[in-house]
Design a protein around this motif. Structure first.
Motif, PDB file in Angstrom:
ATOM      1  N   GLY A   6      45.734  26.888  21.468  1.00  0.00           N
ATOM      2  CA  GLY A   6      44.575  26.911  21.200  1.00  0.00           C
ATOM      3  C   GLY A   6      43.849  28.342  20.959  1.00  0.00           C
ATOM      4  N   HIS A  42      46.890  22.091  15.753  1.00  0.00           N
ATOM      5  CA  HIS A  42      47.796  22.326  17.089  1.00  0.00           C
ATOM      6  C   HIS A  42      49.209  22.653  16.959  1.00  0.00           C
ATOM      7  CE1 HIS A  42      48.468  22.125  21.293  1.00  0.00           C
ATOM      8  NE2 HIS A  42      49.650  20.989  21.097  1.00  0.00           N
ATOM      9  N   GLN A  52      44.683  29.126  17.550  1.00  0.00           N
ATOM     10  CA  GLN A  52      43.625  28.668  16.617  1.00  0.00           C
ATOM     11  C   GLN A  52      42.175  29.015  16.461  1.00  0.00           C
ATOM     12  OE1 GLN A  52      43.829  24.254  17.040  1.00  0.00           O
ATOM     13  NE2 GLN A  52      45.225  24.544  18.286  1.00  0.00           N
ATOM     14  N   ILE A  98      39.790  29.320  26.901  1.00  0.00           N
ATOM     15  CA  ILE A  98      40.901  28.418  26.658  1.00  0.00           C
ATOM     16  C   ILE A  98      42.047  28.573  27.002  1.00  0.00           C
ATOM     17  CG2 ILE A  98      42.409  27.898  24.615  1.00  0.00           C
ATOM     18  CD1 ILE A  98      40.160  28.856  22.493  1.00  0.00           C
TER      19      ILE A  98
END
Length: 477
Positions: free
Chosen positions: A458, A225, A461, A453
């Motif tokens: 996020g 994160h 990622q 998301i």
């Protein structure tokens, strides 16, 4: 009161007379329209690219077989040459075309260097031993081209025939003043046909190499994160690595160094690049290309962009320290690889007037990948091509401005890896994460896994995860 009005009227008449005299002076001494340079003049032909030469393939011959054919056809053997001149052919001289020995060779020019083979009837220079299976022929006069210069990545071949129609037409277009200048400084003009033969095969270069210096995704002090936050501040918001580290500490209470932010960006670029380069963009037949510059350690480098002019996605990109045709070809290869089937002449490719694009088009023609190249020259529409395709050039210029906005906070890159990292992440953000007015403030390319998301860290990622899955699938296959 009357005296003041009279004074103002007299003064107004004086100003009008001065204005009239000034306009007469301007009309006599300062032309309102300056003559433009005639870019079709042979003086500026160094900025043009001539068409491809005729390639003549010559098969090697065997003089023994040729002599047997002669005997079968004429009923007698071919007799050797009886040399009566003052310059006999040396005994170690053989014909480079068929291998005939010296006693079958004529001194064709009285000792000035040219020989004639009696067996195969080919002429060649004395001392020539190499056989060229391919000869470059001038497409205008049919004479063989002469190799003149060796450059870093190409050789320059020139037609030296003074009776060539290309040369004569260029010479006739010169004005009397230009002809006088040509007699004094011939190197300033390009009147002869030339061809650039590239010695490097840019179509075999690797396009999928990852940036150097990237690390793995094993997080010791921070989580994925935090890496997503670093990419959001650094790429999306255009903050420098130091400003990103300060924002994480002041906003999120995460104490992180700018070196770690840079390492995260380098690693993310290494993992995201395969997904960006192999995504199915389904491009249209309208592409636009342009190059802009960056600074690496204070030295100017160039970034080449090729984008889909209708869907706005970046399809090809390259970074180079020179503004030559090599990186231009690599960027075009990357863009053309997005087509499942190359559209050929249906493809409309717009660029500026830089000669690298014309040279690249020639190289693609040799690979049987011909397309329409439209070069938009200058800032005004002075020709039909610029008038019709100016909008394509304007689209790529807007992309350059967007890139400059993300680049200006870096104040130049400290290494080549830093520039590669920034451009790779910029393309990933531009194509998949950045909202665009063209798509009603949605990303250009919709990925279902990213739509669910809610936040940008996020999304970064997930994009890295999708790229990892792509890399693993390619390794298995």
């Amino acid at each position: 009161m009357n005296s003041i009005i009279s004074f103002l009227v007299a003064y107004n008449q004086f100003l009008l007379s001065q204005n009239q005299q000034l306009r007469v002076f301007i009309a006599k001494n300062i032309p309102l329209k300056f003559p433009k340079y005639d870019i079709t003049s042979p003086k500026y032909n160094k900025l043009t690219v001539d068409k491809l030469p005729v390639i003549k393939k010559v098969e090697p011959l065997n003089y023994i077989l040729l002599m047997e054919e002669y005997q079968a056809k004429h009923g007698k053997s071919l007799k050797p040459v009886k040399s009566r001149g003052k310059n006999p052919v040396p005994s170690d001289c053989i014909c480079p075309y068929c291998g005939a020995p010296h006693n079958y060779l004529y001194d064709n020019t009285g000792g000035r260097g040219q020989l004639l083979c009696k067996v195969c009837n080919n002429r060649f220079a004395k001392g020539k031993t190499d056989f060229k299976s391919i000869t470059l022929i001038c497409p205008y006069c049919g004479h063989a081209l002469t190799k003149k210069k060796d450059r870093k990545h190409f050789n320059i071949h020139k037609c030296v025939n003074k009776s060539c129609s290309f040369y004569l037409d260029a010479l006739n277009r010169l004005s009397p003043e230009e002809k006088a200048e040509y007699q004094q400084d011939k190197h300033k003009f390009k009147l002869h046909y030339i061809y650039r033969e590239f010695t490097i095969d840019f179509f075999k270069a690797d396009l999928s190499s990852l940036p150097k210096g990237s690390t793995n995704l094993t997080f010791r002090n921070f989580s994925s994160h935090i890496m997503g936050l670093c990419l959001t501040y650094n790429v999306n918001l255009g903050l420098s690595t130091r400003a990103t580290a300060r924002a994480l500490q002041e906003i999120h209470g995460v104490k992180i160094s700018h070196v770690t932010v840079a390492n995260y960006a380098k690693t993310a670029a290494a993992f995201v690049k395969p997904f960006v380069d192999n995504y199915d963009y389904k491009p249209t037949n309208y592409l636009a290309a342009d190059e802009t510059y960056t600074k690496v350690k204070g030295v100017r480098h160039y970034v080449w962009f090729i984008m889909d002019a209708l869907k706005k996605s970046i399809l090809g990109y390259q970074i180079s320290n020179t503004r030559d045709v090599g990186p231009c070809i690599l960027a075009m290869r990357m863009a053309f690889a997005k087509f499942k089937e190359f559209p050929g002449m249906a493809l409309k490719f717009a660029s500026d007037g830089y000669t690298a694009y014309k040279l690249a088009q020639q190289q693609f023609m040799l690979q049987n990948m011909d397309f329409n190249l439209f070069q938009v020259i200058g800032l005004t529409n002075d020709d039909p091509v610029s008038t019709e395709y100016r909008w394509l050039k304007q689209i790529i210029e807007r992309l350059n401005r967007t890139f400059k906005f993300s680049y200006q906070v870096t104040n130049g890159y400290g290494s080549g890896e830093g520039s590669n990292t920034h451009v790779a992440l910029f393309v990933a953000y531009y194509n998949f994460l950045r909202p665009h007015s063209y798509t009603y403030w949605q990303p250009l390319n919709s990925i279902p896994e990213l739509e669910s998301i809610p936040n940008m860290p996020g999304k970064w990622q997930k994009l890295i995860e999708l790229s990892q899955q792509l890399i693993l699938s390619k390794q298995v296959s």
